[in-house]
Design a protein around this motif. Structure first.
Motif, PDB file in Angstrom:
ATOM      1  N   GLU A   4      48.718  -7.521 -56.413  1.00 17.60           N
ATOM      2  CA  GLU A   4      47.600  -8.358 -55.988  1.00 17.60           C
ATOM      3  C   GLU A   4      46.373  -8.109 -56.854  1.00 17.60           C
ATOM      4  OE1 GLU A   4      45.093  -9.571 -51.994  1.00 17.60           O
ATOM      5  OE2 GLU A   4      46.648  -8.036 -51.861  1.00 17.60           O
ATOM      6  N   ALA A   5      46.117  -6.853 -57.203  1.00 19.17           N
ATOM      7  CA  ALA A   5      44.986  -6.529 -58.068  1.00 19.17           C
ATOM      8  C   ALA A   5      45.170  -7.171 -59.437  1.00 19.17           C
ATOM      9  CB  ALA A   5      44.835  -5.020 -58.207  1.00 19.17           C
ATOM     10  N   ALA A   6      46.398  -7.138 -59.955  1.00 20.45           N
ATOM     11  CA  ALA A   6      46.662  -7.767 -61.250  1.00 20.45           C
ATOM     12  C   ALA A   6      46.456  -9.273 -61.165  1.00 20.45           C
ATOM     13  CB  ALA A   6      48.079  -7.446 -61.700  1.00 20.45           C
ATOM     14  N   LYS A   7      46.850  -9.854 -60.035  1.00 17.87           N
ATOM     15  CA  LYS A   7      46.698 -11.295 -59.846  1.00 17.87           C
ATOM     16  C   LYS A   7      45.217 -11.688 -59.783  1.00 17.87           C
ATOM     17  CE  LYS A   7      49.211 -12.742 -56.475  1.00 17.87           C
ATOM     18  NZ  LYS A   7      49.684 -13.209 -55.159  1.00 17.87           N
ATOM     19  N   ARG A   8      44.384 -10.819 -59.219  1.00 12.88           N
ATOM     20  CA  ARG A   8      42.954 -11.111 -59.081  1.00 12.88           C
ATOM     21  C   ARG A   8      42.160 -10.761 -60.338  1.00 12.88           C
ATOM     22  NH1 ARG A   8      42.977 -14.243 -54.824  1.00 12.88           N
ATOM     23  NH2 ARG A   8      43.989 -13.300 -53.043  1.00 12.88           N
ATOM     24  N   ALA A  12      38.532  -3.945 -59.758  1.00 12.04           N
ATOM     25  CA  ALA A  12      37.154  -4.335 -59.445  1.00 12.04           C
ATOM     26  C   ALA A  12      37.107  -5.761 -58.915  1.00 12.04           C
ATOM     27  CB  ALA A  12      36.279  -4.201 -60.685  1.00 12.04           C
ATOM     28  N   ALA A  13      37.872  -6.653 -59.521  1.00  7.83           N
ATOM     29  CA  ALA A  13      37.909  -8.039 -59.060  1.00  7.83           C
ATOM     30  C   ALA A  13      38.505  -8.123 -57.661  1.00  7.83           C
ATOM     31  CB  ALA A  13      38.713  -8.893 -60.029  1.00  7.83           C
ATOM     32  N   LEU A  14      39.498  -7.288 -57.389  1.00 10.01           N
ATOM     33  CA  LEU A  14      40.103  -7.261 -56.055  1.00 10.01           C
ATOM     34  C   LEU A  14      39.078  -6.802 -55.018  1.00 10.01           C
ATOM     35  CD1 LEU A  14      42.700  -7.616 -54.377  1.00 10.01           C
ATOM     36  CD2 LEU A  14      43.152  -5.200 -54.776  1.00 10.01           C
ATOM     37  N   ARG A  15      38.303  -5.769 -55.330  1.00  9.81           N
ATOM     38  CA  ARG A  15      37.257  -5.299 -54.416  1.00  9.81           C
ATOM     39  C   ARG A  15      36.224  -6.389 -54.156  1.00  9.81           C
ATOM     40  NH1 ARG A  15      37.608  -0.379 -57.112  1.00  9.81           N
ATOM     41  NH2 ARG A  15      35.929  -0.996 -58.503  1.00  9.81           N
ATOM     42  N   TYR A  16      35.777  -7.056 -55.226  1.00  8.99           N
ATOM     43  CA  TYR A  16      34.788  -8.115 -55.066  1.00  8.99           C
ATOM     44  C   TYR A  16      35.345  -9.279 -54.254  1.00  8.99           C
ATOM     45  CZ  TYR A  16      31.626  -5.802 -58.274  1.00  8.99           C
ATOM     46  OH  TYR A  16      30.780  -4.900 -58.857  1.00  8.99           O
TER      47      TYR A  16
END
Length: 69
Positions: A4-8, A12-16
């Motif tokens: 999911e983090a890679a997709k976002r 950092a993008a996942l947290r935001y």
């Protein structure tokens, strides 16, 4: 979670993303709480006015005399 983090676009993008979701959910909860408070205030004022009108109508009724014993 790494997928999911890679997709976002990274951690950092996942947290935001999730912070943004929290802001949206928080805004929705706040607005519904305000709407509920406004609705309750209107309801309580109508109820008080209806009770006042009922009491006023009851006080205007003539008393019926009791039969003599």
């Amino acid at each position: 979670m790494t997928k999911e983090a890679a997709k976002r676009g990274g951690p950092a993008a996942l947290r935001y993303f999730y912070l943004g979701q929290g802001v949206i959910i928080g805004g929705a909860l706040t607005s519904s709480a305000i709407a509920g408070t406004v609705a309750y205030d209107k309801w309580s004022k109508r109820r008080a006015a209806a009770e006042t009108a009922t009491e006023a109508a009851a006080s205007e009724r003539p008393l019926t005399p009791r039969p003599a014993q």
